[in-house]
Design a protein around this motif. Sequence first.
Motif, short mmCIF file in Angstrom:
data_model
loop_
_atom_site.label_atom_id
_atom_site.label_comp_id
_atom_site.label_asym_id
_atom_site.label_seq_id
_atom_site.Cartn_x
_atom_site.Cartn_y
_atom_site.Cartn_z
N LEU A 51 20.08 12.84 -0.32
CA LEU A 51 19.70 11.43 -0.47
C LEU A 51 20.38 10.55 0.58
N LEU A 52 21.64 10.82 0.86
CA LEU A 52 22.32 10.04 1.90
C LEU A 52 21.65 10.25 3.26
N PHE A 53 21.26 11.48 3.54
CA PHE A 53 20.58 11.77 4.80
C PHE A 53 19.26 11.03 4.89
N VAL A 54 18.47 11.07 3.82
CA VAL A 54 17.19 10.36 3.80
C VAL A 54 17.42 8.85 3.90
N GLY A 55 18.44 8.35 3.21
CA GLY A 55 18.75 6.93 3.29
C GLY A 55 19.14 6.49 4.69
N LEU A 56 19.93 7.31 5.37
CA LEU A 56 20.31 6.98 6.75
C LEU A 56 19.11 7.04 7.68
N LEU A 57 18.21 7.99 7.45
CA LEU A 57 16.99 8.04 8.26
C LEU A 57 16.13 6.79 8.05
N LEU A 58 15.96 6.40 6.79
CA LEU A 58 15.19 5.19 6.50
C LEU A 58 15.83 3.96 7.15
N LEU A 59 17.14 3.89 7.05
CA LEU A 59 17.85 2.74 7.61
C LEU A 59 17.74 2.70 9.13
N SER A 60 17.87 3.84 9.78
CA SER A 60 17.76 3.85 11.24
C SER A 60 16.34 3.51 11.68
N GLU A 61 15.34 4.01 10.96
CA GLU A 61 13.96 3.65 11.28
C GLU A 61 13.71 2.16 11.06
N GLY A 62 14.28 1.62 10.01
CA GLY A 62 14.11 0.19 9.74
C GLY A 62 14.74 -0.68 10.81
N PHE A 63 15.96 -0.34 11.20
CA PHE A 63 16.62 -1.12 12.25
C PHE A 63 15.90 -0.96 13.58
N ASP A 64 15.48 0.26 13.88
CA ASP A 64 14.79 0.50 15.15
C ASP A 64 13.44 -0.22 15.18
N GLY A 65 12.69 -0.12 14.08
CA GLY A 65 11.40 -0.79 14.02
C GLY A 65 11.53 -2.30 14.08
N MET B 208 25.31 7.98 -7.28
CA MET B 208 24.02 7.78 -6.60
C MET B 208 23.44 6.42 -6.94
N ILE B 209 23.51 6.05 -8.20
CA ILE B 209 22.97 4.76 -8.62
C ILE B 209 23.75 3.63 -7.96
N LEU B 210 25.08 3.74 -7.94
CA LEU B 210 25.89 2.73 -7.25
C LEU B 210 25.59 2.70 -5.76
N SER B 211 25.37 3.86 -5.16
CA SER B 211 25.03 3.91 -3.74
C SER B 211 23.71 3.22 -3.46
N GLY B 212 22.77 3.34 -4.39
CA GLY B 212 21.50 2.63 -4.24
C GLY B 212 21.69 1.12 -4.22
N PHE B 213 22.58 0.63 -5.08
CA PHE B 213 22.87 -0.80 -5.07
C PHE B 213 23.57 -1.22 -3.78
N PHE B 214 24.51 -0.41 -3.29
CA PHE B 214 25.17 -0.71 -2.02
C PHE B 214 24.17 -0.68 -0.87
N PHE C 267 14.97 -1.80 -0.60
CA PHE C 267 14.52 -1.60 -1.97
C PHE C 267 13.86 -0.24 -2.16
N VAL C 268 13.27 0.30 -1.12
CA VAL C 268 12.76 1.68 -1.19
C VAL C 268 13.92 2.64 -1.38
N GLY C 269 14.98 2.46 -0.60
CA GLY C 269 16.17 3.29 -0.77
C GLY C 269 16.81 3.11 -2.12
N PHE C 270 16.86 1.87 -2.59
CA PHE C 270 17.41 1.58 -3.91
C PHE C 270 16.64 2.31 -5.00
N VAL C 271 15.32 2.21 -4.96
CA VAL C 271 14.48 2.88 -5.97
C VAL C 271 14.65 4.39 -5.88
N LEU C 272 14.74 4.91 -4.67
CA LEU C 272 14.92 6.35 -4.48
C LEU C 272 16.24 6.82 -5.09
N PHE C 273 17.34 6.15 -4.75
CA PHE C 273 18.65 6.54 -5.26
C PHE C 273 18.71 6.41 -6.78
N VAL C 274 18.24 5.29 -7.31
CA VAL C 274 18.33 5.05 -8.75
C VAL C 274 17.43 6.01 -9.52
#
Length: 134
Positions: free
Chosen positions: A18-32, A87-93, A111-118
């Motif tokens: 989940l952390l790996f997927v979250g970092l991928l989503l975040l990098s794509e979001g910042f890059d996009g 994991m739930i706390l990480s989603g909030f962070f 919020f996609v990452g939040f929903v995924l983690f939670v």
Amino acid sequence: MRNKERFQKINWIVFGALLFVGLLLLSEGFDGTRKLVDSQSFDAGQSRLEFRWDSSQTALAAVLLFFSAILAIVWKRVFPFNVPLAMILSGFFYALFTMAYLTGWGGIIGFVGFVLFVSVGVIMILSYTVYFFR
């Protein structure tokens, strides 16, 4: 406790994935978002990178740090639910981080990452509960 090593392995593999997927989503979001700022398209101004921190983020950060401290104190006592709770706390962070740095449509990534983690954390808690109380 029965199968302690197996539960630990499941917990940490799922958390790492989940952390790996979250970092991928975040990098794509910042890059996009960075590419949108540089473009001349009609929706270029809707999403942008900027630091926004106000009282709501401060309150959320304080509450999250409080719950993180409580989880750290009771970490061993709540096994095997400790990593799903983390994991739930990480989603909030994750949501807090994206709320602070992304504006507009880019914030949806938080919020996609939040929903995924939670959702994965809740599913793991429910499955462990069913396993132990069947």
